[in-house]
Design a protein around this motif. Structure first.
Motif, mmCIF file in Angstrom:
data_model
loop_
_atom_site.group_PDB
_atom_site.id
_atom_site.type_symbol
_atom_site.label_atom_id
_atom_site.label_comp_id
_atom_site.label_asym_id
_atom_site.label_seq_id
_atom_site.Cartn_x
_atom_site.Cartn_y
_atom_site.Cartn_z
ATOM 1 N N CYS A 190 0.817 -1.266 -0.087
ATOM 2 C CA CYS A 190 0.079 -0.075 -0.139
ATOM 3 C C CYS A 190 0.863 1.116 -0.029
ATOM 4 O O CYS A 190 2.054 1.099 -0.004
ATOM 5 N N VAL A 191 0.396 2.297 -0.054
ATOM 6 C CA VAL A 191 1.105 3.648 0.023
ATOM 7 C C VAL A 191 1.558 3.918 1.346
ATOM 8 O O VAL A 191 0.666 3.552 2.470
ATOM 9 N N ARG A 192 2.865 4.404 1.505
ATOM 10 C CA ARG A 192 3.532 4.181 2.546
ATOM 11 C C ARG A 192 3.436 5.746 3.114
ATOM 12 O O ARG A 192 3.197 6.690 2.617
ATOM 13 N N GLU A 193 4.368 5.982 4.506
ATOM 14 C CA GLU A 193 4.435 7.043 5.156
ATOM 15 C C GLU A 193 4.963 8.238 4.353
ATOM 16 O O GLU A 193 4.800 9.365 4.370
ATOM 17 N N ASP A 194 6.283 7.868 4.023
ATOM 18 C CA ASP A 194 6.986 8.727 3.317
ATOM 19 C C ASP A 194 6.357 9.432 1.983
ATOM 20 O O ASP A 194 6.642 10.573 1.668
ATOM 21 N N GLN A 195 5.760 8.494 1.528
ATOM 22 C CA GLN A 195 4.782 9.121 0.403
ATOM 23 C C GLN A 195 3.931 9.987 0.652
ATOM 24 O O GLN A 195 3.656 10.842 0.008
ATOM 25 N N LEU A 196 3.185 9.611 1.865
ATOM 26 C CA LEU A 196 2.176 10.691 2.379
ATOM 27 C C LEU A 196 2.990 11.942 2.673
ATOM 28 O O LEU A 196 2.278 13.203 2.675
ATOM 29 N N GLU A 197 3.814 11.878 3.326
ATOM 30 C CA GLU A 197 4.842 13.104 3.792
ATOM 31 C C GLU A 197 4.957 13.856 2.341
ATOM 32 O O GLU A 197 4.865 15.161 2.562
ATOM 33 N N TRP A 198 5.519 13.114 1.532
ATOM 34 C CA TRP A 198 5.695 14.000 0.240
ATOM 35 C C TRP A 198 4.489 14.743 -0.430
ATOM 36 O O TRP A 198 4.512 15.691 -0.727
ATOM 37 N N TYR A 199 3.486 14.009 -0.316
ATOM 38 C CA TYR A 199 2.105 14.449 -1.042
ATOM 39 C C TYR A 199 1.719 15.510 -0.180
ATOM 40 O O TYR A 199 1.486 16.560 -0.556
ATOM 41 N N GLU A 200 1.489 15.657 1.373
ATOM 42 C CA GLU A 200 1.330 16.697 2.058
ATOM 43 C C GLU A 200 2.157 17.712 1.781
ATOM 44 O O GLU A 200 1.481 19.061 1.971
ATOM 45 N N GLN A 201 3.482 17.652 2.064
ATOM 46 C CA GLN A 201 4.260 18.869 1.565
ATOM 47 C C GLN A 201 4.056 19.270 -0.051
ATOM 48 O O GLN A 201 4.016 20.578 0.017
ATOM 49 N N LYS A 202 3.872 18.635 -0.880
ATOM 50 C CA LYS A 202 3.923 19.041 -2.175
ATOM 51 C C LYS A 202 2.478 19.566 -2.459
ATOM 52 O O LYS A 202 2.249 21.045 -3.034
ATOM 53 N N GLU A 203 1.439 19.330 -1.814
ATOM 54 C CA GLU A 203 0.289 19.749 -1.782
ATOM 55 C C GLU A 203 0.143 21.480 -1.193
ATOM 56 O O GLU A 203 -0.238 22.200 -1.681
ATOM 57 N N ALA A 204 1.194 21.572 -0.248
ATOM 58 C CA ALA A 204 1.087 22.807 0.368
ATOM 59 C C ALA A 204 1.854 23.722 -0.169
ATOM 60 O O ALA A 204 1.460 25.015 -0.778
ATOM 61 N N GLU A 205 2.855 23.255 -1.105
ATOM 62 C CA GLU A 205 3.436 23.947 -2.114
ATOM 63 C C GLU A 205 2.804 24.591 -3.384
ATOM 64 O O GLU A 205 2.708 25.645 -3.816
ATOM 65 N N LEU A 206 1.780 23.455 -3.758
ATOM 66 C CA LEU A 206 0.901 23.853 -4.866
ATOM 67 C C LEU A 206 -0.181 24.624 -4.330
ATOM 68 O O LEU A 206 -0.429 25.863 -5.185
ATOM 69 N N THR A 207 -0.608 24.987 -3.142
ATOM 70 C CA THR A 207 -1.411 25.901 -2.630
ATOM 71 C C THR A 207 -0.861 27.381 -2.491
ATOM 72 O O THR A 207 -1.538 28.161 -3.163
ATOM 73 N N ALA A 208 0.465 27.165 -2.212
ATOM 74 C CA ALA A 208 1.050 28.836 -2.083
ATOM 75 C C ALA A 208 1.291 28.970 -3.505
ATOM 76 O O ALA A 208 1.258 30.283 -3.739
ATOM 77 N N LYS A 209 1.660 28.139 -4.543
ATOM 78 C CA LYS A 209 1.902 28.476 -5.733
ATOM 79 C C LYS A 209 0.650 29.131 -6.608
ATOM 80 O O LYS A 209 0.815 30.248 -7.256
ATOM 81 N N ASN A 210 -0.489 28.311 -6.301
ATOM 82 C CA ASN A 210 -1.575 28.826 -6.730
ATOM 83 C C ASN A 210 -2.532 29.910 -6.437
ATOM 84 O O ASN A 210 -3.405 30.506 -6.853
ATOM 85 N N GLY A 211 -2.241 30.209 -5.040
ATOM 86 C CA GLY A 211 -2.938 31.243 -4.149
ATOM 87 C C GLY A 211 -4.327 30.583 -3.519
ATOM 88 O O GLY A 211 -4.613 31.209 -2.851
ATOM 89 N N SER A 212 -4.683 29.426 -3.647
ATOM 90 C CA SER A 212 -5.730 28.986 -3.030
ATOM 91 C C SER A 212 -5.452 27.274 -3.347
ATOM 92 O O SER A 212 -4.484 26.897 -4.181
ATOM 93 N N GLN A 213 -6.278 26.543 -2.570
ATOM 94 C CA GLN A 213 -5.977 24.804 -2.643
ATOM 95 C C GLN A 213 -6.346 24.641 -4.140
ATOM 96 O O GLN A 213 -7.344 24.912 -4.741
ATOM 97 N N VAL A 214 -5.611 23.435 -4.705
ATOM 98 C CA VAL A 214 -5.782 22.953 -6.106
ATOM 99 C C VAL A 214 -6.637 21.614 -5.841
ATOM 100 O O VAL A 214 -6.176 20.649 -5.480
#
Length: 403
Positions: A190-214
């Motif tokens: 299944c999907v593991r913890e390190d992938q989830l940490e990457w996902y959450e960090q990348k999502e925060a970067e996308l939100t900042a880049k876009n100005g709102s959640q994508v």
């Protein structure tokens, strides 16, 4: 060391392939059309190797012509071992399987399934990814080779006016098998913890880049525990009854055979096959809040959709002609509106239906006659009718007992 070599191989192939007309990995210009729509074709479990089945290639050709997608996503268990067992045949099978997509200039990406890593003993998923990346239009890449598995990445889709990121696509490697403390295979991964940490960090970067959640959609091969719990009945008193129940590592037990008709729309022709382990993927999705739909392959003959915590979980039918020895082959077309991602449209395209459209060449290929396809259509109508009736009855019972 293995991943370093694979990264270098991927880089060399990508740079030297001068015909590629796309940008750097993750930065390709995917965009909603002038009507604010974006179409994704999902091909799950093609599970074929040299010689590639003629019917599979024809099914892909006819499906692509019918749907004209903006992007194709392979949902794992893609290229399998060739009949002659040679590496040369294995690599050549990529040409046949990808030709319908590459020849049309349609971009594509992929996740790996549990069988991909078993295709050839001496070939790694990193080498497989490098091979995919050598084809025109491949957008797949490994966002962080240190993560569990191979090929976890994301792709951004611009709005029709290019003013914002209107959609993000998460491609997660759900692995193959998991092993216990004694080194014994203990079911699917299944999907593991390190992938989830990457996902959450990348999502925060996308939100900042876009100005709102994508708003996002997620794609992976192996279904999650939460989906199984939604579509199958719990074991009475949470009893572990051996093979009669699915016994997860967190102590919860669910029936191995009895669907919860109240929990989904569509049909199950086999129990879903998740990992027995759970490293918190669903909790991460709910906490982060960007994912509106998540799509799985793996369970070839299942086709259902269910709402879990506001996220639409979808099991996609398999496209394989080389497994299950039937004529259940299907693909799924998603049509997404840039202003209403969570209400995506979903259409299943079945080989048994295409076979009776004007100009179809499917009848007679790979041992599947039009008579086979006819009876498959009849069976599907009966199955869908039964599924709808069961859902209505299940909702009645469910409202009575569970709400």
């Amino acid at each position: 060391m293995k991943k370093v070599i694979a990264m270098l191989m991927s880089a060399v192939i990508f740079v030297t392939c001068t015909a590629v007309s796309f940008a750097l990995p993750g930065e390709a210009k995917l965009q909603f059309d002038e009507n604010g729509k974006f179409k994704i074709l999902l091909l799950a479990d093609i599970q074929d190797g040299a010689p590639i089945e003629d019917a599979l290639v024809e099914f892909m050709n006819e499906t692509l012509d019918k749907t004209d997608p903006d992007l194709v996503i392979f949902l794992g268990d893609n290229i399998m071992s060739p009949e002659d067992g040679t590496e040369e045949s294995y690599w050549n099978s990529y040409d046949a399987a990808l030709e319908p997509i590459v020849s049309r200039g349609i971009p594509f990406t992929l996740v790996f399934g549990n069988h991909d890593d078993e295709s050839m003993e001496n070939i790694t998923k990193e080498e497989m990814l490098a091979k995919y990346m050598s084809y025109d239009g491949c957008l797949a890449y490994d966002a962080d080779p240190s993560l569990h598995g191979c090929g976890t990445h994301n792709l951004e889709v611009l709005s029709s006016d290019s003013s914002r990121i209107a959609l993000n696509l998460w491609l997660m490697d759900s692995g193959d098998y998991i092993y216990d403390e004694n080194g014994e295979r203990d079911g699917y991964d299944c999907v593991r913890e390190d992938q989830l940490e990457w996902y959450e960090q990348k999502e925060a970067e996308l939100t900042a880049k876009n100005g709102s959640q994508v708003p996002s959609l997620m794609f992976q091969h192996i279904v999650t525990q939460e989906v199984y719990e939604k579509v199958m009945l719990p074991s009475p008193f949470n009893l572990n009854m051996g093979v009669a129940t699915k016994n997860f590592k967190d102590g919860s037990c669910y029936s191995a055979f009895m669907p919860n008709f109240y929990g989904y729309k569509g049909y199950l022709m086999e129990p879903p096959c998740p990992s027995l382990y759970n490293f918190g993927q669903w909790d991460s999705l709910v906490k982060t809040g960007d994912v509106k739909g998540i799509f799985f392959g793996h369970d070839h003959v299942n086709n259902f959709q269910t709402d879990i915590d506001g996220i639409q979980a979808v099991s996609v039918p398999g496209a394989t002609y080389d497994s299950y020895n039937g004529v259940y082959q299907g693909a799924t077309l998603l049509t997404v509106d840039e202003n209403d991602v969570e209400n995506f449209e979903r259409e299943n395209i079945y080989a048994s239906q295409l076979a009776f459209e004007d100009g179809s060449q499917l009848g007679g290929l790979s041992g599947c006659s039009n008579l086979d396809y006819f009876f498959t259509n009849v069976g599907r109508i009966l199955l869908c009718t039964l599924a709808k009736v069961s859902h209505i009855l299940g909702c009645t019972v469910g409202h009575s007992f569970f709400e």
